[in-house]
Design a protein around this motif. Structure first.
Motif, PDB file in Angstrom:
ATOM      1  N   TYR A  54       0.474  -1.198   0.262  1.00 57.77           N
ATOM      2  CA  TYR A  54      -0.025  -0.096  -0.152  1.00 57.77           C
ATOM      3  C   TYR A  54       1.264   0.796   0.317  1.00 57.77           C
ATOM      4  CZ  TYR A  54      -5.434  -1.459   0.566  1.00 57.77           C
ATOM      5  OH  TYR A  54      -6.554  -2.045   0.392  1.00 57.77           O
ATOM      6  N   SER A  55       0.248   2.484  -0.319  1.00 55.30           N
ATOM      7  CA  SER A  55       0.788   3.624  -0.330  1.00 55.30           C
ATOM      8  C   SER A  55       0.710   3.886   0.411  1.00 55.30           C
ATOM      9  CB  SER A  55       0.527   4.593  -2.125  1.00 55.30           C
ATOM     10  OG  SER A  55       0.792   6.239  -0.693  1.00 55.30           O
ATOM     11  N   PRO A  56       1.487   5.260   1.699  1.00 56.36           N
ATOM     12  CA  PRO A  56       1.509   6.026   2.837  1.00 56.36           C
ATOM     13  C   PRO A  56      -0.129   6.375   2.931  1.00 56.36           C
ATOM     14  CG  PRO A  56       3.554   5.509   1.866  1.00 56.36           C
ATOM     15  CD  PRO A  56       3.078   5.007   0.926  1.00 56.36           C
ATOM     16  N   SER A  57      -0.576   6.366   1.553  1.00 52.82           N
ATOM     17  CA  SER A  57      -1.977   7.656   1.718  1.00 52.82           C
ATOM     18  C   SER A  57      -2.127   6.841   2.092  1.00 52.82           C
ATOM     19  CB  SER A  57      -1.943   8.537   0.151  1.00 52.82           C
ATOM     20  OG  SER A  57      -2.218   7.621  -0.885  1.00 52.82           O
ATOM     21  N   GLY A  58      -2.547   5.269   1.978  1.00 50.30           N
ATOM     22  CA  GLY A  58      -3.681   5.073   2.115  1.00 50.30           C
ATOM     23  C   GLY A  58      -4.971   4.870   0.061  1.00 50.30           C
ATOM     24  N   ARG A  59      -4.284   5.741  -0.736  1.00 50.91           N
ATOM     25  CA  ARG A  59      -5.829   5.537  -1.514  1.00 50.91           C
ATOM     26  C   ARG A  59      -5.071   4.654  -2.447  1.00 50.91           C
ATOM     27  NH1 ARG A  59      -5.975  12.178  -2.229  1.00 50.91           N
ATOM     28  NH2 ARG A  59      -6.544  12.524  -0.060  1.00 50.91           N
ATOM     29  N   GLU A  60      -4.321   4.314  -2.601  1.00 50.56           N
ATOM     30  CA  GLU A  60      -3.467   3.442  -4.016  1.00 50.56           C
ATOM     31  C   GLU A  60      -2.644   2.419  -3.453  1.00 50.56           C
ATOM     32  OE1 GLU A  60      -3.391   6.261  -7.261  1.00 50.56           O
ATOM     33  OE2 GLU A  60      -1.591   6.324  -6.170  1.00 50.56           O
ATOM     34  N   PHE A  61      -2.578   1.303  -4.009  1.00 50.88           N
ATOM     35  CA  PHE A  61      -1.147   0.458  -3.824  1.00 50.88           C
ATOM     36  C   PHE A  61      -0.791  -0.627  -5.208  1.00 50.88           C
ATOM     37  CE2 PHE A  61      -5.841  -2.103  -3.856  1.00 50.88           C
ATOM     38  CZ  PHE A  61      -5.179  -3.393  -5.145  1.00 50.88           C
ATOM     39  N   VAL A  62      -0.018  -0.690  -4.838  1.00 54.20           N
ATOM     40  CA  VAL A  62       1.140  -1.522  -6.098  1.00 54.20           C
ATOM     41  C   VAL A  62       1.251  -2.938  -5.685  1.00 54.20           C
ATOM     42  CG1 VAL A  62       3.157  -1.368  -4.767  1.00 54.20           C
ATOM     43  CG2 VAL A  62       2.890  -0.935  -7.637  1.00 54.20           C
ATOM     44  N   ALA A  63       0.746  -3.219  -7.096  1.00 50.27           N
ATOM     45  CA  ALA A  63       1.155  -5.157  -6.590  1.00 50.27           C
ATOM     46  C   ALA A  63       1.921  -6.431  -8.265  1.00 50.27           C
ATOM     47  CB  ALA A  63      -0.564  -6.076  -7.451  1.00 50.27           C
ATOM     48  N   ALA A  64       2.381  -6.990  -8.132  1.00 51.79           N
ATOM     49  CA  ALA A  64       3.925  -7.201  -8.907  1.00 51.79           C
ATOM     50  C   ALA A  64       3.532  -8.577  -9.461  1.00 51.79           C
ATOM     51  CB  ALA A  64       5.508  -7.194  -8.081  1.00 51.79           C
ATOM     52  N   SER A  65       3.181  -9.258 -10.529  1.00 53.81           N
ATOM     53  CA  SER A  65       3.106 -10.373 -10.820  1.00 53.81           C
ATOM     54  C   SER A  65       4.001 -11.034 -11.717  1.00 53.81           C
ATOM     55  CB  SER A  65       2.418 -10.402 -11.996  1.00 53.81           C
ATOM     56  OG  SER A  65       1.526 -11.352 -12.506  1.00 53.81           O
ATOM     57  N   GLN A  73      12.495  -9.583 -16.291  1.00 50.63           N
ATOM     58  CA  GLN A  73      11.057 -10.659 -16.504  1.00 50.63           C
ATOM     59  C   GLN A  73      10.387 -10.980 -14.882  1.00 50.63           C
ATOM     60  OE1 GLN A  73      11.840 -13.267 -18.549  1.00 50.63           O
ATOM     61  NE2 GLN A  73      12.779 -11.248 -19.111  1.00 50.63           N
ATOM     62  N   ARG A  74       9.446 -12.037 -14.525  1.00 45.86           N
ATOM     63  CA  ARG A  74       9.003 -11.835 -13.627  1.00 45.86           C
ATOM     64  C   ARG A  74       9.101 -11.653 -12.404  1.00 45.86           C
ATOM     65  NH1 ARG A  74      10.151 -16.845 -14.964  1.00 45.86           N
ATOM     66  NH2 ARG A  74       8.914 -18.206 -16.269  1.00 45.86           N
ATOM     67  N   VAL A  75       8.589 -10.130 -12.121  1.00 49.48           N
ATOM     68  CA  VAL A  75       8.292  -9.777 -11.067  1.00 49.48           C
ATOM     69  C   VAL A  75       7.964 -10.591  -9.406  1.00 49.48           C
ATOM     70  CG1 VAL A  75       8.265  -7.737 -10.259  1.00 49.48           C
ATOM     71  CG2 VAL A  75       7.551  -7.414 -11.999  1.00 49.48           C
ATOM     72  N   LEU A  76       9.186 -10.508  -8.551  1.00 50.26           N
ATOM     73  CA  LEU A  76       8.749 -11.177  -7.217  1.00 50.26           C
ATOM     74  C   LEU A  76       8.059 -10.530  -6.469  1.00 50.26           C
ATOM     75  CD1 LEU A  76      12.177 -13.527  -7.317  1.00 50.26           C
ATOM     76  CD2 LEU A  76       9.662 -13.719  -8.209  1.00 50.26           C
ATOM     77  N   CYS A  77       9.008  -8.959  -6.026  1.00 44.00           N
ATOM     78  CA  CYS A  77       7.982  -7.827  -5.112  1.00 44.00           C
ATOM     79  C   CYS A  77       8.158  -6.396  -5.455  1.00 44.00           C
ATOM     80  CB  CYS A  77       9.707  -7.906  -3.593  1.00 44.00           C
ATOM     81  SG  CYS A  77      11.163  -7.867  -4.505  1.00 44.00           S
ATOM     82  N   SER A 133      10.302  -2.200  -7.603  1.00 44.56           N
ATOM     83  CA  SER A 133       9.822  -3.495  -7.973  1.00 44.56           C
ATOM     84  C   SER A 133      11.363  -3.485  -8.395  1.00 44.56           C
ATOM     85  CB  SER A 133       9.317  -3.622  -9.243  1.00 44.56           C
ATOM     86  OG  SER A 133      10.209  -2.699 -10.617  1.00 44.56           O
ATOM     87  N   GLY A 134      11.080  -5.232  -8.292  1.00 41.56           N
ATOM     88  CA  GLY A 134      12.630  -6.269  -8.062  1.00 41.56           C
ATOM     89  C   GLY A 134      12.007  -7.577  -8.892  1.00 41.56           C
ATOM     90  N   SER A 135      12.996  -8.099  -9.567  1.00 39.67           N
ATOM     91  CA  SER A 135      12.569  -8.935 -10.615  1.00 39.67           C
ATOM     92  C   SER A 135      13.074 -10.177 -11.166  1.00 39.67           C
ATOM     93  CB  SER A 135      12.377  -8.549 -12.094  1.00 39.67           C
ATOM     94  OG  SER A 135      13.049  -7.488 -13.127  1.00 39.67           O
ATOM     95  N   GLU A 136      13.274 -11.347 -11.218  1.00 37.30           N
ATOM     96  CA  GLU A 136      14.451 -12.277 -11.980  1.00 37.30           C
ATOM     97  C   GLU A 136      16.108 -11.555 -12.694  1.00 37.30           C
ATOM     98  OE1 GLU A 136      12.237 -15.520 -13.155  1.00 37.30           O
ATOM     99  OE2 GLU A 136      11.637 -16.272 -11.404  1.00 37.30           O
ATOM    100  N   ASP A 137      15.300 -10.588 -12.975  1.00 33.55           N
ATOM    101  CA  ASP A 137      16.298 -10.269 -14.037  1.00 33.55           C
ATOM    102  C   ASP A 137      17.708 -10.364 -13.245  1.00 33.55           C
ATOM    103  OD1 ASP A 137      15.273  -7.844 -13.695  1.00 33.55           O
ATOM    104  OD2 ASP A 137      14.486  -7.222 -15.778  1.00 33.55           O
ATOM    105  N   THR A 138      17.477  -9.651 -12.070  1.00 33.87           N
ATOM    106  CA  THR A 138      18.530  -9.018 -10.611  1.00 33.87           C
ATOM    107  C   THR A 138      18.360  -7.476 -11.164  1.00 33.87           C
ATOM    108  OG1 THR A 138      20.690  -8.921 -12.212  1.00 33.87           O
ATOM    109  CG2 THR A 138      19.803 -11.144 -11.837  1.00 33.87           C
ATOM    110  N   ASN A 139      17.666  -7.404 -11.163  1.00 31.73           N
ATOM    111  CA  ASN A 139      17.671  -5.709 -11.236  1.00 31.73           C
ATOM    112  C   ASN A 139      16.173  -4.955 -10.443  1.00 31.73           C
ATOM    113  OD1 ASN A 139      19.248  -5.316 -13.032  1.00 31.73           O
ATOM    114  ND2 ASN A 139      18.359  -5.741 -15.143  1.00 31.73           N
TER     115      ASN A 139
END
Length: 470
Positions: free
Chosen positions: A315-326, A351-355, A367-373
């Protein structure tokens, strides 16, 4: 005798028939007769300009040698970011300079849990080696000249060349090490007290000054995937387990409170910081579900648009939005009250986003993904970076107001909702739409050709829920 004069009006019969519409305007000379048309045209141009100037990717932080498994941000310092990878490496990042200030070989194997204390002084990590380690976080921490000299000497590098940041990882002793009974799958810190929650085979509560958990919860499942403290109620914990359940625990009692059984497994959970009664879970069925903890038999909202399993939510600290990784290599930003995503971000080599995480100032998404970036994105794709002159800020506010005023009109809504996505995701989205329509049509046919009440109508928000367990 008076004669009545008849004036010929060719449009009189058309007005009586309702074919001609009269338009009344405000006679105020301060208002232009075409003001609404002008504002609509400006709102349309502003919506198109947002699409033209949408460049959400800000920076790519590279240096990890394996997939980025989890991350955490500082509560009070916007510049601090902490990431952990599948090879056991922990990294401290300085966001404004986009540099890695410290790299530590923290664990043997995956690091699956990462959290920061409320005062931003301690960092906790947990992984597959059944260890929970404590690390000290110093303010304005960075590489000193002596550290750089050591890296140059060990790597036989010449000053001025590009330095391989993977050689910065060192064996640094941890402040404290706690031994868990099983592999640690997630970590979270209490919002005000010196307490830590870890998940594995059980949900364990740790104190900073004790080497063993002070409390453990178990409720008939093989492993617990994720657990989070409630930001307002200090004794409440929400967790997701491998048996497709979402459970609530209270530290004041010796047993769990309640849980709800879903059709598929949930990978992550996050509390709304401004509405602490509500939390959102990321599910394997490509959807996210927002629940009210007082009524778990139906979801408050169902958030869709992903084409594969959702792995993380924050969640965003404002509580109005949230981000999701897939798992479908995208991240999406949702408004709390809407079921469709507001933004979708993807990169050609991502690549696949883990966090994923929101920053403390709500302006960026990481965002952090499987491509090490580790990638840094803007929360508003078309917003410019840096300070703006006063007149430019006024113009931006005026355009935003016009877009909000005409947001429900067909053309503006179509342009604002359009997003470019990879062809594979577009094909999967169309396929899922056809499958959903076929399933809905089948249910309607069954209901139409059955006796009344034999096939009851079931809400979409209630379908993924099997039962609630008290």
């Amino acid at each position: 005798m008076k004669l009545k004069v008849l004036h010929h009006d060719p449009a009189a019969h058309e007005r009586k028939a309702g074919k001609i519409t009269r338009y009344y305007r405000n006679p105020d000379p301060q208002l232009h007769p075409f003001e609404r048309a002008r504002e609509y045209n400006r709102a349309l141009v502003a919506t198109k300009l947002d699409k033209m100037f949408a460049k959400p990717l800000v920076a790519v932080l590279d240096g990890h040698t394996d997939a980025v498994k989890c991350m955490a941000r500082s509560h009070k310092r916007v510049a601090d970011l902490f990431t952990a990878s599948c090879d056991g490496e922990l990294r401290f990042w300085n966001m404004p300079t986009r540099t890695c200030t410290k790299a530590i070989s923290a664990h043997d194997g995956f690091i699956r849990g990462l959290c920061v204390s409320p005062d931003d002084r301690l960092l906790f990590t947990g992984g597959d080696d059944k260890c929970i380690k404590t690390w000290k976080v110093e303010k304005n921490e960075g590489m000193t000249a002596m550290d750089w000299d050591e890296v140059l000497d060990e790597g036989n590098l010449v000053r001025g060349e590009e330095i391989d940041t993977s050689k910065l990882a060192k064996e640094v002793p941890a402040l404290n090490v706690y031994m868990a009974k099983s592999a640690v799958t997630s970590l979270d810190h209490h919002w005000s007290r010196h307490l830590l929650v870890s998940t594995g085979d059980t949900v364990d509560i740790w104190d900073h000054h004790r080497s063993a958990p002070i409390q453990s919860f178990e409720w008939g499942c093989d492993s617990v995937i994720c657990a989070r403290f409630n930001p307002a109620e200090p004794c409440l914990i929400a967790s997701t387990a491998s048996d497709n359940t979402v459970g609530l625990y209270d530290l004041r009692g010796s047993s769990p409170i309640r849980k709800v059984l879903l059709k598929m497994r949930s990978n992550a959970v996050s509390w709304n910081p401004m509405e602490p009664l509500n939390f959102t879970v990321a599910n394997e069925d490509c959807h996210l579900y927002t629940f009210d903890m007082r009524k778990l038999d139906i979801a408050l909202n169902l958030h869709r648009d992903f084409t594969n399993a959702v792995l993380d939510v924050d969640y965003s600290p404002s509580g109005r939005e949230f981000v999701a990784a897939s798992y479908d290599r995208t991240i999406r930003i949702f408004r709390v009250s809407e079921s469709r995503s507001r933004e979708v971000y993807h990169a050609k080599r991502m690549q696949r986003v883990l966090c994923c995480r929101f920053t403390a100032d709500t302006r960026y998404v990481v965002s952090g993904s499987e491509d090490t970036n580790v990638r840094v994105w803007k929360a508003e794709a078309s917003k410019p970076l840096g300070p703006r002159p006063f007149r430019e800020r006024q113009a931006m506010a005026y355009r935003d107001a016009l877009k909000r005023k005409f947001q429900h009109l067909k053309e503006i809504r179509r342009i604002a909702r359009h997003r470019h996505v990879p062809s594979l995701i577009k094909k999967h989205t169309e396929k899922r739409r056809i499958m959903a329509q076929a399933k809905k049509r089948k249910e309607e046919n069954l209901r139409r050709h059955s006796r009344p009440g034999a096939v009851p109508f079931e809400s979409v928000r209630r379908k993924p829920i099997k039962k609630q367990i008290e």
